[in-house]
Scaffold this motif. Sequence first.
Motif, PDB file in Angstrom:
ATOM      1  N   PHE A  70      13.592  21.397  -7.425  1.00 12.08           N
ATOM      2  CA  PHE A  70      12.672  20.266  -7.396  1.00 12.08           C
ATOM      3  C   PHE A  70      13.416  18.959  -7.168  1.00 12.08           C
ATOM      4  CE2 PHE A  70      10.539  23.700  -9.404  1.00 12.08           C
ATOM      5  CZ  PHE A  70       9.203  23.549  -9.065  1.00 12.08           C
ATOM      6  N   GLU A  71      12.674  17.979  -6.646  1.00  8.48           N
ATOM      7  CA  GLU A  71      13.246  16.653  -6.398  1.00  8.48           C
ATOM      8  C   GLU A  71      12.144  15.612  -6.439  1.00  8.48           C
ATOM      9  OE1 GLU A  71      14.801  16.538  -2.409  1.00  8.48           O
ATOM     10  OE2 GLU A  71      12.897  17.176  -1.533  1.00  8.48           O
ATOM     11  N   TRP A  72      12.549  14.353  -6.643  1.00 10.33           N
ATOM     12  CA  TRP A  72      11.603  13.240  -6.556  1.00 10.33           C
ATOM     13  C   TRP A  72      11.406  12.920  -5.086  1.00 10.33           C
ATOM     14  CZ3 TRP A  72       8.628  12.072 -10.400  1.00 10.33           C
ATOM     15  CH2 TRP A  72       9.058  12.293 -11.707  1.00 10.33           C
ATOM     16  N   ALA A  73      10.200  13.102  -4.599  1.00  7.30           N
ATOM     17  CA  ALA A  73       9.875  12.865  -3.188  1.00  7.30           C
ATOM     18  C   ALA A  73       9.170  11.514  -3.035  1.00  7.30           C
ATOM     19  CB  ALA A  73       8.987  13.983  -2.665  1.00  7.30           C
ATOM     20  N   PHE A  74       9.547  10.790  -2.016  1.00 11.27           N
ATOM     21  CA  PHE A  74       8.930   9.503  -1.686  1.00 11.27           C
ATOM     22  C   PHE A  74       7.463   9.730  -1.328  1.00 11.27           C
ATOM     23  CE2 PHE A  74       7.679   6.452   1.598  1.00 11.27           C
ATOM     24  CZ  PHE A  74       8.011   5.236   1.011  1.00 11.27           C
ATOM     25  N   VAL A  75       6.563   8.973  -1.970  1.00 12.97           N
ATOM     26  CA  VAL A  75       5.132   9.054  -1.656  1.00 12.97           C
ATOM     27  C   VAL A  75       4.720   7.855  -0.817  1.00 12.97           C
ATOM     28  CG1 VAL A  75       2.789   9.082  -2.603  1.00 12.97           C
ATOM     29  CG2 VAL A  75       4.600  10.419  -3.705  1.00 12.97           C
ATOM     30  N   GLY A  76       5.082   6.646  -1.259  1.00 17.18           N
ATOM     31  CA  GLY A  76       4.731   5.468  -0.476  1.00 17.18           C
ATOM     32  C   GLY A  76       4.944   4.169  -1.221  1.00 17.18           C
ATOM     33  N   PRO A  77       4.971   3.061  -0.450  1.00 21.60           N
ATOM     34  CA  PRO A  77       5.158   1.734  -1.024  1.00 21.60           C
ATOM     35  C   PRO A  77       3.829   1.009  -1.239  1.00 21.60           C
ATOM     36  CG  PRO A  77       5.367   1.595   1.335  1.00 21.60           C
ATOM     37  CD  PRO A  77       5.071   3.039   1.009  1.00 21.60           C
ATOM     38  N   ASP A  78       3.874   0.011  -2.079  1.00 17.72           N
ATOM     39  CA  ASP A  78       2.753  -0.900  -2.285  1.00 17.72           C
ATOM     40  C   ASP A  78       3.373  -2.245  -2.662  1.00 17.72           C
ATOM     41  OD1 ASP A  78       0.323  -2.127  -2.682  1.00 17.72           O
ATOM     42  OD2 ASP A  78      -0.049  -1.195  -4.630  1.00 17.72           O
ATOM     43  N   ALA A  79       3.408  -3.175  -1.708  1.00 12.04           N
ATOM     44  CA  ALA A  79       4.095  -4.442  -1.953  1.00 12.04           C
ATOM     45  C   ALA A  79       3.341  -5.622  -1.352  1.00 12.04           C
ATOM     46  CB  ALA A  79       5.505  -4.391  -1.357  1.00 12.04           C
ATOM     47  N   LYS A  80       3.576  -6.769  -1.926  1.00 17.32           N
ATOM     48  CA  LYS A  80       3.098  -8.033  -1.365  1.00 17.32           C
ATOM     49  C   LYS A  80       4.196  -8.558  -0.467  1.00 17.32           C
ATOM     50  CE  LYS A  80       0.389  -9.293  -5.409  1.00 17.32           C
ATOM     51  NZ  LYS A  80       0.221 -10.230  -6.514  1.00 17.32           N
ATOM     52  N   LEU A  81       3.818  -9.091   0.690  1.00 16.85           N
ATOM     53  CA  LEU A  81       4.775  -9.754   1.575  1.00 16.85           C
ATOM     54  C   LEU A  81       4.636 -11.251   1.346  1.00 16.85           C
ATOM     55  CD1 LEU A  81       4.298  -7.731   4.897  1.00 16.85           C
ATOM     56  CD2 LEU A  81       6.100  -7.477   3.177  1.00 16.85           C
ATOM     57  N   GLN A  88       1.960 -15.538  -0.575  1.00 19.19           N
ATOM     58  CA  GLN A  88       1.651 -14.225  -0.006  1.00 19.19           C
ATOM     59  C   GLN A  88       1.086 -14.389   1.400  1.00 19.19           C
ATOM     60  OE1 GLN A  88      -0.681 -11.475  -2.341  1.00 19.19           O
ATOM     61  NE2 GLN A  88      -0.689  -9.957  -0.705  1.00 19.19           N
ATOM     62  N   VAL A  89       1.736 -13.693   2.363  1.00 23.37           N
ATOM     63  CA  VAL A  89       1.300 -13.738   3.759  1.00 23.37           C
ATOM     64  C   VAL A  89       0.833 -12.382   4.272  1.00 23.37           C
ATOM     65  CG1 VAL A  89       2.724 -15.754   4.336  1.00 23.37           C
ATOM     66  CG2 VAL A  89       3.684 -13.450   4.587  1.00 23.37           C
ATOM     67  N   GLY A  90       0.975 -11.343   3.435  1.00 22.63           N
ATOM     68  CA  GLY A  90       0.554 -10.026   3.860  1.00 22.63           C
ATOM     69  C   GLY A  90       0.841  -8.969   2.817  1.00 22.63           C
ATOM     70  N   THR A  91       0.712  -7.707   3.243  1.00 27.37           N
ATOM     71  CA  THR A  91       0.982  -6.565   2.370  1.00 27.37           C
ATOM     72  C   THR A  91       1.742  -5.497   3.151  1.00 27.37           C
ATOM     73  OG1 THR A  91      -1.180  -5.611   2.918  1.00 27.37           O
ATOM     74  CG2 THR A  91      -1.048  -6.893   0.887  1.00 27.37           C
ATOM     75  N   TYR A  92       2.393  -4.626   2.395  1.00 30.13           N
ATOM     76  CA  TYR A  92       3.095  -3.483   2.960  1.00 30.13           C
ATOM     77  C   TYR A  92       2.684  -2.280   2.120  1.00 30.13           C
ATOM     78  CZ  TYR A  92       6.992  -0.302   3.966  1.00 30.13           C
ATOM     79  OH  TYR A  92       7.748   0.790   4.307  1.00 30.13           O
ATOM     80  N   TYR A  93       2.172  -1.233   2.781  1.00 34.93           N
ATOM     81  CA  TYR A  93       1.675  -0.076   2.047  1.00 34.93           C
ATOM     82  C   TYR A  93       1.811   1.177   2.906  1.00 34.93           C
ATOM     83  CZ  TYR A  93      -2.405  -1.056   4.963  1.00 34.93           C
ATOM     84  OH  TYR A  93      -3.229  -1.302   6.032  1.00 34.93           O
ATOM     85  N   GLY A  94       1.527   2.304   2.322  1.00 32.85           N
ATOM     86  CA  GLY A  94       1.581   3.540   3.092  1.00 32.85           C
ATOM     87  C   GLY A  94       1.309   4.733   2.202  1.00 32.85           C
ATOM     88  N   PRO A  95       1.309   5.935   2.765  1.00 29.83           N
ATOM     89  CA  PRO A  95       1.550   6.231   4.166  1.00 29.83           C
ATOM     90  C   PRO A  95       0.293   6.074   5.032  1.00 29.83           C
ATOM     91  CG  PRO A  95       1.425   8.272   2.880  1.00 29.83           C
ATOM     92  CD  PRO A  95       1.229   7.129   1.931  1.00 29.83           C
ATOM     93  N   PRO A  96       0.481   5.942   6.343  1.00 28.04           N
ATOM     94  CA  PRO A  96       1.751   5.661   6.996  1.00 28.04           C
ATOM     95  C   PRO A  96       2.208   4.243   6.671  1.00 28.04           C
ATOM     96  CG  PRO A  96      -0.010   5.395   8.587  1.00 28.04           C
ATOM     97  CD  PRO A  96      -0.646   5.883   7.311  1.00 28.04           C
ATOM     98  N   ALA A  97       3.505   4.012   6.778  1.00 26.08           N
ATOM     99  CA  ALA A  97       4.061   2.681   6.505  1.00 26.08           C
ATOM    100  C   ALA A  97       3.330   1.659   7.374  1.00 26.08           C
ATOM    101  CB  ALA A  97       5.550   2.661   6.798  1.00 26.08           C
ATOM    102  N   THR A  98       2.684   0.696   6.713  1.00 24.76           N
ATOM    103  CA  THR A  98       1.861  -0.297   7.398  1.00 24.76           C
ATOM    104  C   THR A  98       2.183  -1.688   6.882  1.00 24.76           C
ATOM    105  OG1 THR A  98       0.079   1.329   7.608  1.00 24.76           O
ATOM    106  CG2 THR A  98      -0.525  -0.991   7.919  1.00 24.76           C
ATOM    107  N   TRP A  99       2.453  -2.604   7.805  1.00 30.17           N
ATOM    108  CA  TRP A  99       2.655  -4.015   7.483  1.00 30.17           C
ATOM    109  C   TRP A  99       1.407  -4.741   7.952  1.00 30.17           C
ATOM    110  CZ3 TRP A  99       6.240  -0.636   9.150  1.00 30.17           C
ATOM    111  CH2 TRP A  99       7.441  -0.535   8.440  1.00 30.17           C
ATOM    112  N   ALA A 100       0.737  -5.429   7.038  1.00 30.95           N
ATOM    113  CA  ALA A 100      -0.515  -6.112   7.367  1.00 30.95           C
ATOM    114  C   ALA A 100      -0.407  -7.581   7.020  1.00 30.95           C
ATOM    115  CB  ALA A 100      -1.674  -5.479   6.602  1.00 30.95           C
ATOM    116  N   SER A 101      -0.794  -8.428   7.960  1.00 29.00           N
ATOM    117  CA  SER A 101      -0.793  -9.879   7.750  1.00 29.00           C
ATOM    118  C   SER A 101      -2.135 -10.298   7.156  1.00 29.00           C
ATOM    119  CB  SER A 101      -0.568 -10.589   9.088  1.00 29.00           C
ATOM    120  OG  SER A 101      -0.730 -11.984   8.933  1.00 29.00           O
ATOM    121  N   ASN A 102      -2.129 -11.394   6.431  1.00 32.22           N
ATOM    122  CA  ASN A 102      -3.384 -11.932   5.891  1.00 32.22           C
ATOM    123  C   ASN A 102      -4.356 -12.329   6.999  1.00 32.22           C
ATOM    124  OD1 ASN A 102      -2.437 -11.567   3.314  1.00 32.22           O
ATOM    125  ND2 ASN A 102      -2.046 -13.726   2.913  1.00 32.22           N
TER     126      ASN A 102
END
Length: 182
Positions: A70-81, A88-102
């Motif tokens: 077993f291992e810790w597997a990456f699921v996804g990010p959730d961040a404010k840009l 705050q000018v946007g967000t970063y989330y996934g999957p799929p990895a997505t950068w979104a502007s306000n």
Amino acid sequence: MHALRSPVLLSSVVAAATLLAAPLAQAAFDQTSLPDAVKVPAGHKVTMETVGVGEITYECRAKKDMADQFEWAFVGPDAKLLDRGGKQVGTYYGPPATWASNDGSKLTATQLAVAPGGMGNIPLQLVKANPAMGMGAMQGVAYIQRVDTKGGVAPATACAAGNAGQKQIVKYQADYIFWAAQ
């Protein structure tokens, strides 16, 4: 003569106040100290610099083709840009990895390369942007670099059959530098 009425002193006070009120000029992002693997090719310019502040989710899973390990597997990010001023000018989330502007524009990307980010930090990264959806800040972005990473690595806690499926969230921060063709 009163000190504040002196023309020399008054002009010095006005000049000092003007300097304090003026925004500090920010130097353009310099990638010369980055590992070659994550450098953006020549012919591109920075269009936006952001700081991603958020969390990365990991899940305890069986390793691929090794059901007993077993291992810790990456699921996804959730961040404010955030811009360099902290707004705050946007967000970063996934999957799929997505950068979104306000402004409503957003994009996904494909990883091209990674380089070590230092002990306890997720790696530096270079991704090739897919065409943006919507008009705005993400329009024309060709590459995104993840640099100056802090934290975000998989949990140090045990991952085994007994806690398979368990999720852990870790905090992280990274600069995301957006590049477009010149």
